[in-house]
Design an enzyme around this catalytic site. Sequence first.
Site, PDB file in Angstrom:
ATOM      1  N   ASP A  46     -19.025   7.270   9.992  1.00  0.00           N
ATOM      2  CA  ASP A  46     -19.733   6.639  11.109  1.00  0.00           C
ATOM      3  C   ASP A  46     -21.215   6.487  10.775  1.00  0.00           C
ATOM      4  O   ASP A  46     -21.741   7.240   9.940  1.00  0.00           O
ATOM      5  CB  ASP A  46     -19.609   7.488  12.379  1.00  0.00           C
ATOM      6  N   TYR A  74     -16.270  19.071   6.339  1.00  0.00           N
ATOM      7  CA  TYR A  74     -17.419  18.594   7.107  1.00  0.00           C
ATOM      8  C   TYR A  74     -18.252  19.741   7.656  1.00  0.00           C
ATOM      9  O   TYR A  74     -17.745  20.845   7.891  1.00  0.00           O
ATOM     10  CB  TYR A  74     -16.954  17.751   8.304  1.00  0.00           C
ATOM     11  N   TYR A 177     -10.124  12.740  12.959  1.00  0.00           N
ATOM     12  CA  TYR A 177     -11.354  12.240  13.566  1.00  0.00           C
ATOM     13  C   TYR A 177     -12.129  13.433  14.117  1.00  0.00           C
ATOM     14  O   TYR A 177     -11.696  14.069  15.091  1.00  0.00           O
ATOM     15  CB  TYR A 177     -11.052  11.237  14.675  1.00  0.00           C
ATOM     16  N   LEU A 198     -23.259  14.987  11.962  1.00  0.00           N
ATOM     17  CA  LEU A 198     -22.064  15.181  11.137  1.00  0.00           C
ATOM     18  C   LEU A 198     -22.399  14.906   9.681  1.00  0.00           C
ATOM     19  O   LEU A 198     -23.043  13.910   9.369  1.00  0.00           O
ATOM     20  CB  LEU A 198     -20.939  14.237  11.601  1.00  0.00           C
TER      21      LEU A 198
END
Length: 316
Positions: A46, A74, A177, A198
Amino acid sequence: MQVNNHLNINGILLLDKPNGISSNYALQKIKHIFNSNKVGYTGTLDPLATGMLPICFGEATKFSQYLINANKRYLVIARLGKRTDTADAYGNVLKENLINFTKQNLYTVLESFKGVISQVPPMFSAIKYKGCPLYKYARKGIVIKRDSRLITIYELKIIKYIDDELELEISCSKGTYIRTLIEDIGEKLGCSAHVAALRRLQVAHCSINKMITLDQINNLYSVFIKTGFSLKELVNQLILPIDSQLSHLPMINLLPDLANKFKQGQSIIFIDKTIQEGFVRVIESKLCKFIGVAKIINNYMYPHRLLNNYLDDKQI
């Protein structure tokens, strides 16, 4: 800056994508820098997200699916108390809640999300419905019914929790996600939540130490030109070998005779109980050269993706 258009680049660049730009915008910047047409990225990030965005050049694009299907890691900062329409800080606030849970509640909720879970992809995503990305419907206020999918959360570790900010490290399977995961965690805690920041730390076994930013690429180019190094040497410094994206697959070494059969598309009898059925990366043992990916089924190894024969053992 732009690399000479006579270079035939084949390999992987681990771009450290900055905040505020789309993955496609980052790709266009890389295409311009290296003057390369056959290039693509694996695993969309994103605009809000930073970190590892593997860029595949030339023949490496044939094997990008194996990175897309790989596990990822992540670091995420969740903002508690607010839910947004995009599940991140770029969205409009839909509701606000008081943050009222104990640390034991937090640990219990996080534990409930580990392992195989069901997740519904967000409307603000690149998944296509009738040829159009879902986020385009979402921007018009149209909600499309999405099927849930099974994902795996291998690790969900608290790094820091202060006031309304929860920092987590997450290891997960393909198709996860993080925005939806954080939103679901917030709902289960009873306070709502969205992604404030993120960063993707890892894709498959690709090392975070190999990542490079757009600014660093431009600076390196200037240094190489000033010191008289060739552009080919610069590319060799930055581009990783094609099979570096496949280090998570078991490796099979083939002697020259079998390697030639494999390169001609022939199946090979394979009996090795230490390797399970599925995808493997294939190396020609005499040259120590990557030649493709095979799939093992019922004691046979079938060619799945082959490297073009004209490539030598160099990256370009």
